[in-house]
Design an enzyme around this catalytic site. Structure first.
Site, short mmCIF file in Angstrom:
data_model
loop_
_atom_site.label_atom_id
_atom_site.label_comp_id
_atom_site.label_asym_id
_atom_site.label_seq_id
_atom_site.Cartn_x
_atom_site.Cartn_y
_atom_site.Cartn_z
CE LYS A 1 77.30 27.92 76.91
NZ LYS A 1 78.45 27.93 75.95
CE LYS B 1 84.80 24.20 77.43
NZ LYS B 1 84.84 24.61 75.97
NE ARG C 1 76.48 24.31 69.00
CZ ARG C 1 77.44 24.60 68.11
NH1 ARG C 1 77.32 23.88 66.98
NH2 ARG C 1 78.64 25.38 68.50
#
Length: 513
Positions: free
Chosen positions: A273, A285, A359
């Site tokens: 990643k 965030k 992901r």
């Protein structure tokens, strides 16, 4: 910024001479082991005591030393003009416990921290054991030295320049072990360095360039896809995550083949990643949670560093490293909650949380590997889920696998390398949480977060033996602790190199038997 301007790790040299008799070295370190009746002085101590005319056992008794790993008894030395090594000024008696590789890795890190800014040190610590102990000592001394600085006048402190490994024959076999240990610890150092670089410098293109430079220096073949090529070839995850950033995404492929038996060698693909900064996207965030997000590309850094080190560990497999790299930013072109993206290979994903972006890029990498590379085994590594930190704390990484033999290999390598992992379940009971009314899956199906993330990725492995390393728990060290230095850890490089450097890394694994 040039990485060459940064702190460099110590250099190492082998010598069969006792540490106190290496001319011109001002600091000498000898080991102290734990014994049933008290601490025991190890190799090199007898020569040191003879040279100085001092009973070192009495010095340890006066200091109430135990030989516990990392314990240091320091002795200043004066009046050395009559010694063969007249430069000797400090003696460090360092606890090495039972003399295991873990003990020596920690003792090596202790030595590094106690000798900051010194030109040279002579150490007989690793003479208490075999080649594994030697390698662990080199790893600890290297990684305990790590630092990163962008100060105008350079770093405040620098690692010791050179460590002479005393009482160790400089023969071909030992030299090979040293070369392997330097490569392994260097890969971990490089991973930390890349993760430490701030994101205003570390764009996707910059990180891709660093990976290519390291790979080509090691004689490896590289391919880089830019944002246009990624869109044309259907990398919907990488393009979607990166579409809100001013700096466009990249995809790097690095190919390694062993010198012997390449045609018959099994093939492993590593996917890392590479989120060069993670704001969370429109699912933004909290501010404090963004502070460490320059290191959200640790997985890609680990894969890049591992690939460059494979020739030095004599990996017997063909290995391909894939680095899907993007910045997850906020702008008018950012991916939105509710968007549906088409991943590489055609599977669709409803993006219900743009902060579950890792992901999405990993899925593209896995699907590409299955489609184009015909691997025998897939392994991905990522700082993926905060849930992993909740589950395992900050000293253990998470391991998911659909193959027991592969899981065992990785678990054993983590234990040997000092990067421990804990196997987590791919619980089918949570598969239903991935369901979406409009797409093949939901990218943020909820808790248990680490497990559902792994289940999401499992759909892209093509049924191959596969392991997923979720290192979000260990992506940052909260404080200095032996070979770990505060900040990005580069966790996974030593584990993967230990595994890939074994004589039979895929013994018993799936179709690779």
């Amino acid at each position: 910024m040039s990485l060459q301007q940064q702190v460099s790790p110590p250099e190492f040299a082998l010598s069969d001479v006792a540490p106190s008799r290496l001319v011109g070295v001002g600091i000498v370190a000898v080991p102290v082991l734990t014994g049933e009746d008290g601490p025991l002085l190890g190799p090199g101590a007898a020569e040191l005591a003879e040279d100085l005319g001092i009973d070192l056992t009495q010095v340890l008794e006066a200091a109430e030393a135990t030989g516990e790993t990392g314990e240091v008894t320091e002795l200043p030395v004066v009046g050395t003009s009559d010694l063969a090594n007249s430069a000797l000024s400090r003696v460090l008696m360092i606890g090495v416990g039972a003399g295991t590789p873990t003990d020596l890795r920690r003792a090596g890190a202790t030595l590094a921290r106690r000798t900051t800014n010194a030109d040279a040190v002579a150490s007989s610590l690793s003479a208490v054991g075999d080649d594994d102990v030697l390698a662990a000592f080199v790893e600890g001394a290297t990684l305990g030295s790590f630092g990163f600085s962008m100060r105008k006048d350079g770093p405040r402190d620098r690692p010791v320049g050179r460590i002479a490994i005393a009482l160790t024959a400089n023969d071909e076999e030992r030299a090979a072990w040293l070369r392997r240990a330097v490569a392994t610890s260097g890969a971990s150092w490089q991973s930390r360095l890349l993760a430490s670089v701030p994101s205003n410098i570390k764009t996707p293109a910059w990180l891709a360039e660093q990976a290519v430079t390291a790979a080509e220096a090691a004689g490896l073949k590289t391919t880089v896809l830019d944002e246009k090529q990624l869109a044309e070839r259907g990398f919907g995850g990488v393009v979607g995550v990166g579409q809100g950033a001013a700096a466009p995404p990249r995809f790097v492929q690095i190919d390694y083949k062993p010198e012997k038996g390449a045609r018959k060698a099994k093939h492993v693909v590593l996917v890392g990643k590479g989120i060069t900064f993670d704001s969370g996207g429109l699912s933004i965030k909290p501010g404090q949670s963004m502070v460490t997000m320059k290191r959200d590309m640790t997985g890609a850094a680990v894969v890049a560093a591992v690939m460059a080190a494979l020739p030095d560990v004599d990996c017997p497999l063909r290995v391909t490293g894939l680095l899907p790299i993007a910045e997850n930013s906020v702008s008018g072109t950012s991916m939105r909650p509710g968007d549906v993206i088409t991943q590489y290979g055609g599977r669709t994903t409803e993006v219900t949380n743009t902060d579950a972006e890792g992901r999405l890029v990993l899925a593209d990498g896995l699907a590409y590997a299955v489609d184009k590379l015909d691997p025998d085994v897939l392994v991905d590594i990522a700082t993926l889920t905060g849930a992993m930190k909740v589950a395992l704390g900050q000293h253990t990484g998470g391991l998911f696998a659909n193959d027991d033999a592969l899981a065992a290999h990785l678990d054993e390598s983590g234990a040997r390398a000092g990067e421990r992992v804990w196997r987590m379940p791919l619980s089918e009971e949570y598969e239903g949480k991935l369901a979406s009314k409009v797409a093949d899956s939901d990218n943020a199906p909820g808790g248990p977060g680490a497990i559902t993330a792994a289940l999401f990725l499992q759909h892209f492995n093509g049924g191959l033996p596969w392991a997923h390393l979720d290192i979000a728990s260990v992506g940052d060290a909260p404080q200095d602790y032996f070979e770990w230095t505060e900040g990005p850890t580069g966790f996974g490089a030593r584990l993967l190199l230990d595994w890939l450097g074994q004589a039979e890394p895929l013994a018993g694994v799936g179709r690779a038997d």
